[in-house]
Design a protein around this motif. Structure first.
Motif, PDB file in Angstrom:
ATOM      1  N   LYS A   1       1.172  -1.250  -0.003  1.00 31.05           N
ATOM      2  CA  LYS A   1       0.049  -0.050   0.318  1.00 31.05           C
ATOM      3  C   LYS A   1       0.424   1.646  -0.091  1.00 31.05           C
ATOM      4  O   LYS A   1       1.025   2.469  -0.597  1.00 31.05           O
ATOM      5  N   ILE A   2       1.705   0.567   0.992  1.00 34.86           N
ATOM      6  CA  ILE A   2       2.324   2.682   1.019  1.00 34.86           C
ATOM      7  C   ILE A   2       3.683   2.552  -0.638  1.00 34.86           C
ATOM      8  O   ILE A   2       3.753   3.667  -0.610  1.00 34.86           O
TER       9      ILE A   2
ATOM     10  N   ARG B   1       2.858   1.757  -3.831  1.00 32.90           N
ATOM     11  CA  ARG B   1       1.412   2.266  -4.070  1.00 32.90           C
ATOM     12  C   ARG B   1       2.052   3.597  -4.165  1.00 32.90           C
ATOM     13  O   ARG B   1       1.298   4.504  -4.816  1.00 32.90           O
ATOM     14  N   ALA B   2       1.068   4.126  -3.321  1.00 34.47           N
ATOM     15  CA  ALA B   2       0.909   5.666  -2.956  1.00 34.47           C
ATOM     16  C   ALA B   2       2.197   6.226  -3.200  1.00 34.47           C
ATOM     17  O   ALA B   2       1.836   7.439  -3.545  1.00 34.47           O
TER      18      ALA B   2
ATOM     19  N   GLY C   1       2.501   5.818  -6.997  1.00 40.33           N
ATOM     20  CA  GLY C   1       1.542   6.546  -7.497  1.00 40.33           C
ATOM     21  C   GLY C   1       1.656   5.530  -8.923  1.00 40.33           C
ATOM     22  O   GLY C   1       0.935   5.614  -9.882  1.00 40.33           O
TER      23      GLY C   1
ATOM     24  N   ALA D   1       3.953   8.497   2.287  1.00 39.63           N
ATOM     25  CA  ALA D   1       3.212   8.826   1.440  1.00 39.63           C
ATOM     26  C   ALA D   1       1.773   8.541   1.529  1.00 39.63           C
ATOM     27  O   ALA D   1       0.731   9.311   0.886  1.00 39.63           O
ATOM     28  N   ILE D   2       1.402   8.187   2.615  1.00 36.19           N
ATOM     29  CA  ILE D   2      -0.331   8.158   2.583  1.00 36.19           C
ATOM     30  C   ILE D   2      -0.873   8.805   4.072  1.00 36.19           C
ATOM     31  O   ILE D   2       0.256   9.319   4.701  1.00 36.19           O
TER      32      ILE D   2
ATOM     33  N   GLY E   1      -5.559   6.383   6.758  1.00 34.30           N
ATOM     34  CA  GLY E   1      -4.528   5.429   5.871  1.00 34.30           C
ATOM     35  C   GLY E   1      -3.754   4.452   6.582  1.00 34.30           C
ATOM     36  O   GLY E   1      -3.608   3.678   5.193  1.00 34.30           O
TER      37      GLY E   1
END
Ligand code: PMP
Length: 425
Positions: free
Chosen positions: A120-121, A123-124, A127, A288-289, A293
């Protein structure tokens, strides 16, 4: 009185069969590297609850720390009311994880959850949504981590397709004919055939594969992987769930790999038998999140934080990294001595005290000896030694004995393994 057999009948009726069980034994109590079952039989524990007990069962300092915490508070939910042990553990992990940059750490409960959050991290932060994982990888049993895990049966068989956007590269493995060049070429092939590098958020790798068979990533491979990531703005995630907490001779295996990861997942032995896991990484990536989140009701539970802080102290006080080298030396020597007498053992390998032997029929590397491997696991148990197998072909015997195990116990365990080979081959 309770017997293993009667409890097994209740288990079969009450628990789904999908939850496997390697040994038909019910544990009653344990201490350091010995477990006593409900019938009063004592076993030498070379499994360590699958890499969770580098500091042994019920280490007195860890139990004391948890008991002290137990009388203060067991739960607030860190996102509601924070508590110091969580922050202190993150500070200590930030200092321990390799990488000469500012770091932050997120705490969760299981290794799977750590990997989910690392993705998740990534991806954030990038992008991008794609992830590259390896053959023979094991990253967990949740949906995304099952996608990353490189073995369908038994982990995801019958459950349909797992989440997409995951691409599979070859893990280098000399004994099975995969060179470092082959492995790098498999990533280049993904870029050519499947997805542009600018759509890949991360490459996730175990520096030493755990469930996949204790395959050690060569240093030059890690260097080339790092270079590839840097060239394309891809994040490198080191999954240190099984390798972490001193198993390989350094607190994290990446300390020996010559390059550093952007994100590191950890779990298992960091908690000394209590459930805790996390993601540590470059501060700006970890941030980043947006607030809200990340987290979880039990994530970074105070009892587990207290346990993990005690684990770190025990490593210092008892010089467990030095002890790891002695355990590694003893295990390697003992297993190599057995290998000289039995051609079935094709290789003794590992890093530090993360050591395994791979079994082949007649020593032929094209014929993995899965049946013999399971026979040895069963015979060793009958003789009082708890062993675990692993490997893509179910033909690897691995040792995850506590680093705190006494020399005498290591000798007894090795002697049993030797006897099993003498009797079964
Ligand atoms: N990653 C690795 C490398 C592992 O070995 C494991 C567990 N065997 C996991 C992730 C998943 O951890 P958990 O079982 O705590 O979810």
């Amino acid at each position: 009185s309770k017997t293993n057999e009667s409890l097994m009948q209740r288990r079969v009726a009450a628990v789904p069969r999908g939850v496997g069980q390697i040994h038909p034994i019910f544990a009653d109590h344990a201490k350091n590297s010995s477990v006593v079952d409900v019938e009063g039989r004592e076993f030498i524990d070379f499994a360590g609850g699958i890499a969770v007990l580098n500091t042994g069962h019920l280490h007195p300092k860890i139990i004391k720390a948890v008991e002290d915490q137990l009388h203060k508070l067991t739960h607030t939910c860190f996102q509601v009311l924070a508590y110091e042990p969580y922050v202190e553990l993150c500070e200590k992990i930030n200092a321990r994880v390799p990488g000469d940059f500012a770091k932050k750490t997120l705490l969760v409960t299981t290794g799977s959850e750590a990997v989910e959050n690392a993705v998740k991290i990534a991806r954030a932060a990038t992008g991008r949504a794609g992830v590259i994982a390896f053959t023979g990888a094991y990253h967990g049993r949740t949906m995304m981590t099952l996608g990353l895990t490189g073995k369908v049966a038994p982990y995801s068989a019958g459950m349909g397709l797992m989440p997409g956007g995951i691409f599979r590269a070859l893990y280098p493995c000399a004994i099975h004919g995969v060179s470092v060049d082959d492995s790098i070429a498999s990533i280049e092939r993904i870029f050519k055939n499947d997805a542009e590098p600018r759509d890949i958020a991360a490459i996730i790798i175990e520096p030493v594969q755990g469930e996949g068979g204790f395959n050690v990533a060569p240093k030059d491979f890690m260097a080339r992987l790092r270079a590839l990531c840097d060239e394309h703005g891809i994040l490198l995630i080191a999954d240190e769930v099984q390798t972490g907490a001193g198993r390989t001779g350094t607190f994290f295996a990446m300390e020996q790999m010559g390059v550093v990861a952007d994100l590191t997942t950890f779990a298992k032995s960091v908690g000394g038998g209590f459930p805790i896991a996390g993601v540590c990484g470059k501060a700006e990536i970890m941030d980043a999140i947006a607030p809200g989140g990340l987290g979880g009701t039990y994530a970074g539970n105070p009892l587990s934080c207290a346990a993990a802080l005690a684990v770190l102290e025990v490593f210092e006080e008892e010089k467990l990294l030095d002890r790891c080298k002695a355990v590694a030396e003893r295990l390697t020597t003992g297993l190599k001595a057995i290998q000289t007498k039995h051609k079935e053992i094709g290789e003794v390998r590992g890093l530090g005290a993360m050591i395994a032997i791979e079994l082949f029929e007649d020593g032929d590397h094209a014929r993995p000896a899965a049946a013999l491997t399971s026979q040895i696991v069963a015979r060793a148990r009958d003789k009082g030694l708890i062993l675990l197998s692993c490997g893509t072909y179910y033909n690897v015997l691995r040792v995850l004995v506590p680093l705190t195990a006494e020399d005498e116990l290591l000798e007894r365990g090795l002697a049993i393994i030797g006897e099993c080979f003498d009797e079964l081959t």
